[in-house]
Design a protein around this motif. Structure first.
Motif, mmCIF file in Angstrom:
data_model
loop_
_atom_site.group_PDB
_atom_site.id
_atom_site.type_symbol
_atom_site.label_atom_id
_atom_site.label_comp_id
_atom_site.label_asym_id
_atom_site.label_seq_id
_atom_site.Cartn_x
_atom_site.Cartn_y
_atom_site.Cartn_z
ATOM 1 N N ARG A 22 0.831 -1.203 0.000
ATOM 2 C CA ARG A 22 0.000 0.000 0.000
ATOM 3 C C ARG A 22 0.866 1.255 0.000
ATOM 4 O O ARG A 22 0.565 2.233 -0.700
ATOM 5 C CB ARG A 22 -0.930 -0.002 1.220
ATOM 6 C CG ARG A 22 -1.902 1.183 1.232
ATOM 7 C CD ARG A 22 -2.983 1.028 2.269
ATOM 8 N NE ARG A 22 -2.463 1.105 3.624
ATOM 9 C CZ ARG A 22 -2.478 0.103 4.495
ATOM 10 N NH1 ARG A 22 -2.969 -1.071 4.134
ATOM 11 N NH2 ARG A 22 -2.002 0.264 5.720
ATOM 12 N N ARG A 23 1.956 1.251 0.755
ATOM 13 C CA ARG A 23 2.829 2.423 0.805
ATOM 14 C C ARG A 23 3.537 2.661 -0.520
ATOM 15 O O ARG A 23 3.792 3.804 -0.902
ATOM 16 C CB ARG A 23 3.857 2.266 1.931
ATOM 17 C CG ARG A 23 3.242 2.393 3.317
ATOM 18 C CD ARG A 23 4.291 2.259 4.420
ATOM 19 N NE ARG A 23 3.689 2.473 5.739
ATOM 20 C CZ ARG A 23 4.371 2.426 6.878
ATOM 21 N NH1 ARG A 23 5.674 2.156 6.863
ATOM 22 N NH2 ARG A 23 3.768 2.646 8.024
ATOM 23 N N ILE A 24 3.843 1.581 -1.227
ATOM 24 C CA ILE A 24 4.439 1.741 -2.556
ATOM 25 C C ILE A 24 3.451 2.418 -3.494
ATOM 26 O O ILE A 24 3.788 3.363 -4.220
ATOM 27 C CB ILE A 24 4.885 0.380 -3.121
ATOM 28 C CG1 ILE A 24 6.085 -0.159 -2.333
ATOM 29 C CG2 ILE A 24 5.227 0.494 -4.613
ATOM 30 C CD1 ILE A 24 6.458 -1.592 -2.673
ATOM 31 N N PHE A 25 2.200 1.978 -3.464
ATOM 32 C CA PHE A 25 1.218 2.497 -4.403
ATOM 33 C C PHE A 25 0.629 3.841 -3.988
ATOM 34 O O PHE A 25 0.015 4.518 -4.822
ATOM 35 C CB PHE A 25 0.102 1.471 -4.626
ATOM 36 C CG PHE A 25 0.496 0.354 -5.553
ATOM 37 C CD1 PHE A 25 0.683 0.596 -6.898
ATOM 38 C CD2 PHE A 25 0.687 -0.933 -5.083
ATOM 39 C CE1 PHE A 25 1.058 -0.424 -7.762
ATOM 40 C CE2 PHE A 25 1.057 -1.960 -5.929
ATOM 41 C CZ PHE A 25 1.246 -1.704 -7.273
ATOM 42 N N ASP A 26 0.806 4.255 -2.744
ATOM 43 C CA ASP A 26 0.330 5.600 -2.386
ATOM 44 C C ASP A 26 1.476 6.621 -2.408
ATOM 45 O O ASP A 26 1.285 7.791 -2.083
ATOM 46 C CB ASP A 26 -0.394 5.619 -1.036
ATOM 47 C CG ASP A 26 0.514 5.396 0.172
ATOM 48 O OD1 ASP A 26 1.745 5.482 0.036
ATOM 49 O OD2 ASP A 26 -0.027 5.128 1.263
ATOM 50 N N GLY A 27 2.669 6.155 -2.805
ATOM 51 C CA GLY A 27 3.794 7.056 -2.949
ATOM 52 C C GLY A 27 4.622 7.264 -1.706
ATOM 53 O O GLY A 27 5.621 7.996 -1.738
#
Length: 222
Positions: A22-27
């Motif tokens: 999730r942190r990868i995809f939310d930047g």
């Protein structure tokens, strides 16, 4: 940055992988950033073992790479990656929906309708976390009704590459998704396999373009 309570959860590595994904995809974890195993374990209040397992799993998914003596680095995500995942989801998900339409019981249709009602309520109150969970439950219930465990397992693996938690935040997507889900429910209730396949395929493929646009604005995809 909000951190969930990991201390008492089973299957910690899956929870950690979900968080990092999730942190990868939310930047929050941009491409090129190194994730320190020990620091993440301290942040989450857990041992390094489930964190290590999670990072190795994400390396297998192609989201991370392991550099000698430097740890795990976030790899770039491309628009082609997102489109490829959506197209594969559309094909497999459409087949599962068609099989579900042929096998679904009246009780399962009622359960799906109840999940959809709760999902729409979550959208209405801007509860993104609940919406993500309920959307997952809706699709999982269809996959269970399809009674095709190997195909459902494959779909579960594909879905790991799709940032489900992002969709409720994309402008216009909740309304579009609601329309798709309602049409899908009608097809399932009518045991219309062809329509169920068509609607599910359309639904899963339609998410690629707005998702790519959303992630581009946040610098997540290239």
């Amino acid at each position: 940055m909000t951190v969930p309570d990991f201390a008492a959860r089973p299957q910690l590595s899956e929870d950690v992988a979900r968080l990092v994904r999730r942190r990868i995809f939310d930047g929050s974890y941009p491409a090129g950033e190194y994730i320190r195993l020990d620091q993440l374990a301290v942040e989450l209040g857990i041992s390094v073992t489930p964190v290590r397992e999670a990072l190795f799993a994400l390396r297998a998914e192609g989201l991370l790479d392991q550099q000698p003596r430097r740890g795990f680095v976030v790899l770039p995500v491309t628009s082609r990656d997102i489109a490829d995942v959506a197209n594969l989801q559309a094909h497999v998900g459409g087949e599962l929906a068609a099989r579900a339409a042929g096998a679904v019981t009246d009780e399962q249709v009622r359960e799906l309708a109840a999940i959809q009602e709760a999902l729409e309520a979550a959208y209405a109150r801007d509860d993104d976390e609940a919406a993500t969970r309920l959307n997952h439950d809706f699709h999982r219930a269809i996959n269970v009704a399809a009674d095709s465990p190997k195909l459902a397992q494959l779909m579960s693996l594909i879905t790991r590459y799709a940032p489900e938690s992002v969709f409720p935040t994309i402008a216009g997507w909740p309304a579009q998704s609601t329309d798709h889900h309602r049409r899908l429910l009608a097809a399932l209730a009518a045991h219309d396999e062809s329509m169920a396949r068509e609607v599910m395929s359309e639904h899963l493929a339609a998410g690629a373009e707005p998702l790519i646009a959303h992630l581009l604005t946040r610098g997540v995809v290239r």
